[in-house]
Design an enzyme around this catalytic site. Structure first.
Site, PDB file in Angstrom:
ATOM      1  N   GLY A 147      47.663  34.516  40.206  1.00 56.68           N
ATOM      2  CA  GLY A 147      47.417  36.016  39.955  1.00 56.68           C
ATOM      3  C   GLY A 147      47.903  36.458  38.451  1.00 56.68           C
ATOM      4  N   LYS A 148      47.685  35.681  37.349  1.00 60.57           N
ATOM      5  CA  LYS A 148      48.016  36.183  36.137  1.00 60.57           C
ATOM      6  C   LYS A 148      47.419  37.435  35.644  1.00 60.57           C
ATOM      7  CE  LYS A 148      47.509  32.098  34.395  1.00 60.57           C
ATOM      8  NZ  LYS A 148      47.067  31.103  33.603  1.00 60.57           N
TER       9      LYS A 148
ATOM     10  N   GLN B 104      61.933  25.929  38.060  1.00 59.31           N
ATOM     11  CA  GLN B 104      62.962  25.287  36.660  1.00 59.31           C
ATOM     12  C   GLN B 104      62.088  24.285  36.121  1.00 59.31           C
ATOM     13  OE1 GLN B 104      66.637  23.819  38.482  1.00 59.31           O
ATOM     14  NE2 GLN B 104      66.433  25.171  40.196  1.00 59.31           N
TER      15      GLN B 104
ATOM     16  N   GLU C 165      45.105  20.769  27.643  1.00 61.62           N
ATOM     17  CA  GLU C 165      44.235  21.904  27.105  1.00 61.62           C
ATOM     18  C   GLU C 165      45.033  23.006  26.624  1.00 61.62           C
ATOM     19  OE1 GLU C 165      43.563  20.188  29.915  1.00 61.62           O
ATOM     20  OE2 GLU C 165      41.698  19.546  30.035  1.00 61.62           O
TER      21      GLU C 165
ATOM     22  N   HIS D 221      23.293  45.034  36.064  1.00 56.73           N
ATOM     23  CA  HIS D 221      24.371  44.638  36.947  1.00 56.73           C
ATOM     24  C   HIS D 221      25.539  45.869  37.115  1.00 56.73           C
ATOM     25  CE1 HIS D 221      23.900  40.327  37.680  1.00 56.73           C
ATOM     26  NE2 HIS D 221      23.193  40.579  36.580  1.00 56.73           N
TER      27      HIS D 221
ATOM     28  N   GLU E 150      27.585  46.599  39.231  1.00 54.48           N
ATOM     29  CA  GLU E 150      28.875  46.109  39.538  1.00 54.48           C
ATOM     30  C   GLU E 150      30.005  46.065  38.482  1.00 54.48           C
ATOM     31  OE1 GLU E 150      26.389  44.098  39.605  1.00 54.48           O
ATOM     32  OE2 GLU E 150      26.709  42.160  39.441  1.00 54.48           O
TER      33      GLU E 150
ATOM     34  N   GLY F  20      17.966  39.861  42.370  1.00 54.43           N
ATOM     35  CA  GLY F  20      17.614  40.535  43.717  1.00 54.43           C
ATOM     36  C   GLY F  20      16.537  41.535  43.733  1.00 54.43           C
ATOM     37  N   MET F  21      16.419  42.362  42.514  1.00 52.82           N
ATOM     38  CA  MET F  21      15.448  43.017  42.132  1.00 52.82           C
ATOM     39  C   MET F  21      14.070  42.369  42.023  1.00 52.82           C
ATOM     40  SD  MET F  21      14.609  45.627  39.073  1.00 52.82           S
ATOM     41  CE  MET F  21      13.034  45.683  38.193  1.00 52.82           C
TER      42      MET F  21
ATOM     43  N   CYS G 141      19.529  42.544  39.817  1.00 53.69           N
ATOM     44  CA  CYS G 141      18.860  41.457  38.763  1.00 53.69           C
ATOM     45  C   CYS G 141      17.918  40.504  39.552  1.00 53.69           C
ATOM     46  CB  CYS G 141      20.109  40.924  38.066  1.00 53.69           C
ATOM     47  SG  CYS G 141      19.321  40.147  36.260  1.00 53.69           S
TER      48      CYS G 141
ATOM     49  N   SER H 266      47.729  26.852  39.548  1.00 48.05           N
ATOM     50  CA  SER H 266      47.046  27.792  39.068  1.00 48.05           C
ATOM     51  C   SER H 266      46.580  28.615  40.200  1.00 48.05           C
ATOM     52  CB  SER H 266      45.555  27.221  38.583  1.00 48.05           C
ATOM     53  OG  SER H 266      44.637  26.299  39.561  1.00 48.05           O
TER      54      SER H 266
END
Ligand code: GLN
Length: 544
Positions: free
Chosen positions: A16-17, A191, A148, A513, A515, A382-383, A380, A13
Site C-alpha cells: 500500500g505504498k 530490520q 531492478e 472512460h 471512471e 462496452g459501448m 469504451c 510488495s
C-alpha cells in the site's frame, strides 16, 4: 523550494505504498501546502500501456494522454490533483531516452553507464516540471532488494546529497508480520529491509509499519533501535476496513506531523478529515445496497478495474447506498444462463476491454439489459459491444462485429480512421501498439435534450479516452431510426462518443472512460446517475 519525499517499500510488495503516498498528499494539502505525487516504476516496459491487466492491473490514463500505473489513480482520487504524463516514469522510458541521446551523439564520446547517465536521467525526471510545489512525493515501485530498483535507489541517494539532506525525506514502508503460532509481532523482516536500504546509503527517516494488529511499544522500540530512527518516527498502519479510512488513520498516527517536523515547518492549518469520516461511515454502515453486475474478462483480478470499482462506490456514496459488485467473467457467461446469473442485479456494466474472447457473453448480457429495462452502462469496449448487439438484433445485420476481431464486411466498429489533437492529425494503426491509441482528454458535444446532457447538465464535456477502434459514423441514421441515438459526437462530428436508447429507462454507452475522473469526494455524474437508476430498478423489482 520544493521538498522531496521518497517512499520505498520493503519485505513484500503490495503493502500500500500508493495509498500511503496518496493519503500523505491529502494530509499535507489539507494543511495548505501544494503537493505533487510521482511514481518511478522499475520495469522495462516504456509504459504499462501494452501490459495485460493480469500482469499489472488497470492502466490509468491521464488528461494529457499518458498510460500510467494505477497508483496514479489513487493519487488523483485522494489528492484531487490531476496527474500528468510527467508524473510516471519507468526504467524502459529512462533507458530509451538515454539510448536515444547516445545515438544523437549527445554524450560527446563518453562511455554511457548506469552511473552517472541513467541515474542523472532519473534525477532530471524527479526535478523537472516542478514549479510552485511545496512537496513532491515520489513513490519508488518494487521492493528494496530487487535488482531492478537499484538505479532508482542510487539516484535518490545522490539526489538527497545534491539537494541537501534537510530537503529530502526518506519514508520506508515495511511489513511487520504477526505470527499466530507464537502470538508475536515480528520486527526482523523490517530490520533486514532497512539494513538493505542502508547498505545502499539510504537511512530512512520515517518507517511505516504495515501490520495486521497494533504494534506494542516494545516492538516499536526495537524497530527504532535497530533501524536507527526515533521512536516517534516508527509509524504503524494497521489494516483499515475501507481505503477511505487511510488518511484518518495516518493522521492519527501523526505521519503528516512527523513529516513537517522533519522539514522544520510550522503547521499552517489543521487537517480537515470530515469528508473522509463521512464517507467511511457511509461505506461501512450503509444498510441499503444495490447489486451491479460488472461483466468483463479480467474480473478475477481485483486491480484490473480499479478506477471503475472505485467510481461505482462513489456513485453509491452520492446516492447513500452501498454498491455490491457482482463480478461476472464474460468468457464463462453462457447466453442461456444469463437470466440466472443476473438475478437480483439492478444494473449491468460492461467495462473497457480488448479482443474477441468473452464478447458473446457480453453481447447476450446487453440483449438482456435492453429487453428487460435493466440500467446499462457500456464503457469504451462496452459501448462498442452495445452497438454490435443493436446492429445484430435491431438492424438485422446478423454478422455485425468489430474489425478488432479480424476483417469482416459487417464491421459496425472499425479501426479509427483519423482524429485531431491540438491541430494535428493522427491515424489509427494496429501494427505498432505502444502509445498509439487515441489517448487522453478529448471534447465531446452532447445532443440537447438527451439523457446524457441532462446527466452532465451541459452540452460540452471533456473525458479521457483510450481506444483504437470506433463506431462507424456512417451507420448513425440507421441506428437512430431504430431508437439508438448517437447523443455525443466529437466536435468535428466524425467520431461517435455516446449512444443511448430512446425506449429504455437508462441505457448509455460511452467511448471514453469516465471512471478515471471520479473521486470519492466528488463522485462522477455518470456513475451517480447510473446508481440512481439502479436504485429505482431495485425498488421496482422489490415491488413486483
Ligand atoms: N478495444 C477497443 C478499442 O481499442 C476498446 C478499448 C477500451 O475499452 N479501452 O477501441
Amino acid at each position: 523550494m520544493a521538498r522531496y519525499i521518497f517512499v520505498t517499500g520493503g519485505v513484500v510488495s503490495s503493502l500500500g505504498k500508493g495509498l500511503s503516498s496518496a493519503s500523505l498528499a491529502y494530509l499535507l494539502q489539507s494543511r495548505g501546502y501544494k503537493v505533487r505525487i510521482r511514481k518511478l516504476d522499475p520495469y522495462l516496459n516504456v509504459d504499462p500501456g501494452t501490459m495485460s491487466p493480469f500482469q499489472h492491473g488497470e492502466v490509468f490514463v491521464t488528461d494529457d494522454g499518458a498510460e500510467t500505473d494505477l497508483d496514479l489513480g489513487h493519487y488523483e482520487r485522494f489528492s484531487g490533483i490531476s496527474a500528468k504524463k510527467s508524473d510516471n516514469i519507468t526504467t524502459g522510458k529512462i533507458y530509451s531516452d538515454v539510448i536515444k541521446r547516445e545515438r544523437q551523439g549527445k554524450y560527446l564520446g563518453k562511455t554511457v553507464q548506469v552511473i552517472p547517465h541513467i541515474t542523472n536521467r532519473i534525477k532530471e525526471f524527479i526535478k523537472h516540471d516542478v514549479a510552485k510545489e511545496d512537496f513532491v512525493i515520489c513513490e519508488i515501485g518494487g521492493t528494496v532488494g530487487d535488482i531492478e530498483s537499484l538505479p532508482f535507489l542510487e539516484a535518490i541517494r545522490q539526489f538527497s546529497n545534491e539537494t541537501g539532506r534537510k530537503n529530502t525525506l526518506f519514508i520506508h514502508l515495511t511489513l511487520v508480520p504477526y505470527m499466530k503460532a507464537s502470538d508475536e509481532i515480528k520486527t526482523k523482516p523490517t530490520q533486514h529491509s532497512v539494513k538493505e536500504l542502508r547498505s545502499i546509503g539510504i537511512q530512512p527517516d520515517i518507517i511505516i509499519c504495515r501490520s495486521e494488529r497494533s504494534i506494542p511499544l516494545d516492538q516499536r522500540k526495537k524497530i527504532s533501535l535497530f533501524c536507527n530512527v526515533s521512536i516517534e518516527d516508527v509509524i504503524e498502519t494497521v489494516d483499515v476496513k475501507t481505503i477511505y479510512e487511510a488518511p484518518i488513520s495516518f493522521n492519527k498516527e501523526k505521519l503528516d506531523e512527523r513529516v513537517l517536523k522533519f522539514f522544520k515547518i510550522k503547521t499552517r492549518k489543521k487537517v480537515n478529515l470530515n469528508p473522509w469520516k463521512k464517507i467511511t461511515n457511509l461505506v461501512l454502515n450503509n444498510k441499503n445496497k444495490v447489486n451491479i453486475a460488472v461483466i468483463g474478462k479480467y474480473v478475477e483480478l481485483k486491480d484490473a478495474y480499479k478506477s471503475l470499482d472505485e467510481a461505482l462506490t462513489h456513485g453509491g456514496i452520492a446516492n447513500n447506498l452501498k454498491v455490491n459488485l457482482v463480478r461476472i467473467e464474460s468468457d464463462y457467461l453462457n447466453p442461456k444462463d444469463i437470466k440466472n446469473k443476473l438475478i437480483g442485479v439492478s444494473g449491468i456494466l460492461i467495462p473497457g476491454g480488448f479482443g474477441k474472447r468473452g464478447t458473446e457473453g457480453k453481447i447476450a448480457a446487453i440483449t438482456y439489459a435492453r429487453n428487460h429495462n435493466v440500467p446499462f452502462l457500456g464503457i469504451c469496449f462496452g459501448m462498442q459491444m452495445a452497438v454490435i448487439e443493436f446492429a445484430r438484433n435491431r438492424l438485422n445485420i446478423k454478422k455485425a462485429t468489430s474489425s478488432e476481431f479480424g476483417p469482416s464486411k459487417a464491421s459496425v466498429v472499425g479501426l479509427m480512421s483519423e482524429w485531431i489533437k491540438d491541430g494535428k492529425k493522427f491515424k489509427g494503426t494496429d501494427k505498432d501498439l505502444g502509445g498509439t491509441m487515441r489517448l487522453g482528454s478529448y471534447e465531446a458535444k452532447l445532443k440537447k435534450g438527451s439523457l446524457i446532457s441532462k446527466i452532465y447538465n451541459s452540452i460540452k464535456i471533456n473525458e479521457r479516452h483510450r481506444h483504437r477502434y470506433e463506431v462507424n459514423i456512417n451507420f448513425k441514421d440507421k441506428f437512430e431510426k431504430k431508437g439508438m441515438i448517437f447523443s455525443g459526437l466529437s466536435p468535428d462530428l466524425k467520431l461517435p462518443e455516446i449512444i443511448e436508447l430512446q425506449n429504455h429507462p437508462w441505457f448509455i454507452g460511452v467511448q471514453f472512460h469516465p471512471e478515471f475522473k471520479s473521486r470519492p469526494l466528488a463522485p462522477h455524474p455518470l456513475f451517480s446517475a447510473f446508481i440512481k437508476a439502479a436504485k429505482t430498478k431495485s425498488k421496482k423489482n422489490a415491488k413486483s
